[in-house]
Write a protein that holds these residues in place. Structure first.
Motif, short mmCIF file in Angstrom:
data_model
loop_
_atom_site.label_atom_id
_atom_site.label_comp_id
_atom_site.label_asym_id
_atom_site.label_seq_id
_atom_site.Cartn_x
_atom_site.Cartn_y
_atom_site.Cartn_z
N SER A 2 0.58 -1.60 0.16
CA SER A 2 0.24 0.63 0.01
C SER A 2 1.08 0.79 -0.10
O SER A 2 0.63 2.35 -0.33
N GLU A 3 2.30 1.24 -0.11
CA GLU A 3 2.97 2.19 0.61
C GLU A 3 3.66 2.93 -0.85
O GLU A 3 3.05 2.48 -1.91
N ILE A 4 3.93 3.72 -1.00
CA ILE A 4 4.52 4.47 -2.27
C ILE A 4 6.19 4.07 -1.90
O ILE A 4 6.82 4.34 -1.47
N LEU A 5 6.51 3.35 -3.38
CA LEU A 5 8.60 3.24 -3.32
C LEU A 5 8.89 4.16 -4.44
O LEU A 5 8.43 4.42 -5.31
N ARG A 6 9.96 4.42 -3.46
CA ARG A 6 10.83 4.97 -4.71
C ARG A 6 11.47 3.67 -6.09
O ARG A 6 10.78 2.66 -5.80
N LEU A 7 11.23 3.63 -7.23
CA LEU A 7 11.21 2.66 -8.04
C LEU A 7 12.46 1.56 -8.43
O LEU A 7 12.25 0.48 -7.95
N ASN A 8 13.51 2.15 -8.35
CA ASN A 8 14.55 1.18 -7.72
C ASN A 8 14.30 0.09 -6.71
O ASN A 8 15.14 -0.55 -6.58
N LYS A 9 14.05 0.88 -5.32
CA LYS A 9 13.37 0.20 -4.28
C LYS A 9 12.60 -1.50 -4.35
O LYS A 9 12.89 -1.85 -3.67
N TYR A 10 11.48 -0.65 -5.57
CA TYR A 10 10.64 -1.34 -6.33
C TYR A 10 11.17 -2.59 -5.99
O TYR A 10 10.80 -4.17 -5.84
N ILE A 11 11.94 -2.48 -7.41
CA ILE A 11 12.76 -3.82 -7.77
C ILE A 11 13.68 -4.42 -7.05
O ILE A 11 13.20 -5.41 -6.97
N ALA A 12 14.62 -3.80 -5.82
CA ALA A 12 15.34 -4.47 -5.43
C ALA A 12 14.43 -5.26 -4.32
O ALA A 12 14.49 -6.46 -3.92
N GLN A 13 13.11 -4.74 -3.82
CA GLN A 13 12.94 -5.57 -2.99
C GLN A 13 12.01 -6.74 -3.25
O GLN A 13 11.48 -8.09 -2.96
N SER A 14 12.14 -7.02 -4.86
CA SER A 14 11.66 -7.82 -5.35
C SER A 14 12.07 -9.75 -5.85
O SER A 14 12.03 -10.28 -5.80
N PHE A 30 16.37 -1.04 -19.03
CA PHE A 30 16.15 -2.13 -19.21
C PHE A 30 14.30 -2.53 -18.78
O PHE A 30 13.85 -3.35 -18.41
N VAL A 31 13.50 -1.07 -17.93
CA VAL A 31 12.99 -1.31 -16.87
C VAL A 31 11.27 -0.18 -17.67
O VAL A 31 11.45 0.72 -18.41
N THR A 32 10.10 -0.63 -17.69
CA THR A 32 9.23 -0.55 -17.63
C THR A 32 7.37 0.16 -17.21
O THR A 32 8.88 -0.79 -15.27
N LEU A 33 7.80 1.25 -16.74
CA LEU A 33 6.44 1.23 -16.25
C LEU A 33 5.17 1.71 -16.57
O LEU A 33 4.72 2.46 -17.58
N ASN A 34 4.25 0.70 -16.09
CA ASN A 34 2.77 0.90 -17.06
C ASN A 34 3.42 1.20 -18.41
O ASN A 34 2.11 1.58 -19.15
N GLY A 35 3.43 0.04 -18.81
CA GLY A 35 4.07 -0.27 -21.27
C GLY A 35 4.84 0.99 -21.38
O GLY A 35 5.43 0.80 -22.32
N LYS A 36 5.28 1.18 -20.89
CA LYS A 36 7.00 2.75 -20.87
C LYS A 36 7.87 2.55 -20.60
O LYS A 36 8.28 2.52 -19.26
N VAL A 37 9.57 2.92 -21.18
CA VAL A 37 10.10 2.57 -21.27
C VAL A 37 10.49 3.91 -19.84
O VAL A 37 10.29 5.09 -20.60
N VAL A 38 11.23 3.39 -18.92
CA VAL A 38 11.18 4.85 -17.94
C VAL A 38 12.67 4.42 -17.56
O VAL A 38 13.24 3.82 -17.75
N LYS A 39 13.05 5.97 -17.38
CA LYS A 39 14.94 6.21 -17.20
C LYS A 39 15.35 6.58 -16.22
O LYS A 39 16.35 7.57 -15.41
N GLU A 40 14.53 7.33 -15.04
CA GLU A 40 14.22 7.61 -13.76
C GLU A 40 14.30 6.34 -12.68
O GLU A 40 13.28 6.59 -12.16
N PRO A 41 15.41 6.56 -12.34
CA PRO A 41 15.05 5.42 -10.73
C PRO A 41 14.65 5.11 -9.74
O PRO A 41 13.97 4.69 -8.71
#
Length: 237
Positions: A2-14, A30-41
């Motif tokens: 339910s919490e908001i996470l930074r993208l890099n932390k979200y990935i690490a927690q996987s 190498f990472v997409t967010l809701n179908g779009k490539v993002v480059k801001e960790p």
């Protein structure tokens, strides 16, 4: 989640990498967010976002606890082994109230490094033979070590393809100490190895476990594992 996470932390927690590695993968595209490539960790993401890494969807896992203790040796009383759980309970409670289980199935006459966790998947992996985590022990046995290594091989091949390497440790008092390296096994396999060679283990002191050493961890102390130590342990299990 339910919490908001930074993208890099979200990935690490996987559980697939560290935060630093996650940031590098994001920057590399190498990472997409809701179908779009993002480059801001450091983008903020939530439970409804769909995130993929290298075309595979990921989700954060449960926030497990990983604790390493430097267990003191407890001399058996009246020939009976002590209760391992009782021996380590006080060390665990200095860091967490969660119920934790020891990796590798140590018993009461083991001492030194022991990793405790509630990560059932990791516990299951390391209870199976063939993992690549190295463990190093100083072993006290009931009489001098006389078995010699095969000169053509660094390791003995023990049961279930466990690899073991032994060398005598200079001990002017008893000459009963052995340095042992093991790949693919658990604490109990060390006892079995010496038993098959006609020796009884009196004390089993783990000095190295999956890249973890006793540096800055005195007897009777405990600490949480660092993120990179957890990633390393999972990678080689």
């Amino acid at each position: 989640m339910s919490e908001i996470l930074r993208l890099n932390k979200y990935i690490a927690q996987s559980g697939i990498c560290s935060r630093n590695q996650a940031a590098e993968w994001v920057k590399a595209g190498f990472v997409t967010l809701n179908g779009k490539v993002v480059k801001e960790p450091f983008l903020e993401v939530g439970e409804n976002d769909i995130i993929t890494v290298k075309n595979k969807r990921i989700t954060p896992k449960k926030n497990y606890t990983y604790l390493v203790i430097n267990k003191p040796f407890q001399t058996p009383v009246d020939g009976k082994e002590n209760d391992f759980k009782a021996d380590v309970n006080a060390l665990i409670k200095r860091n967490t109230d969660k119920p934790l289980t020891a990796l590798g199935n140590p018993n009461s006459i083991t001492c030194g490094l022991v990793v405790m966790t509630d990560d059932s998947e990791l516990l299951s992996k390391l209870s199976q033979y063939g993992h690549q985590l190295k463990m190093v022990f100083e072993v006290t046995i009931d009489h001098p070590w006389k078995v010699k290594n095969n000169t053509d091989e660094k390791y003995y091949l023990f049961k279930n393809d466990i690899r073991i390497n032994c060398e005598s440790i200079e001990d002017t008092e008893t000459q009963h100490k052995v340095g042992l390296e093991m790949l693919g096994g658990m604490y109990s396999d060390v006892f079995d190895f010496f038993k098959e060679n006609g020796m009884i283990v009196q004390k089993l002191d783990c000095t190295f476990l999956a890249g973890i050493t006793k540096k800055d961890l005195k007897r009777g102390w405990s600490r949480m594992l660092a993120e990179k130590e957890i990633v390393f342990m999972k990678h080689f299990s």
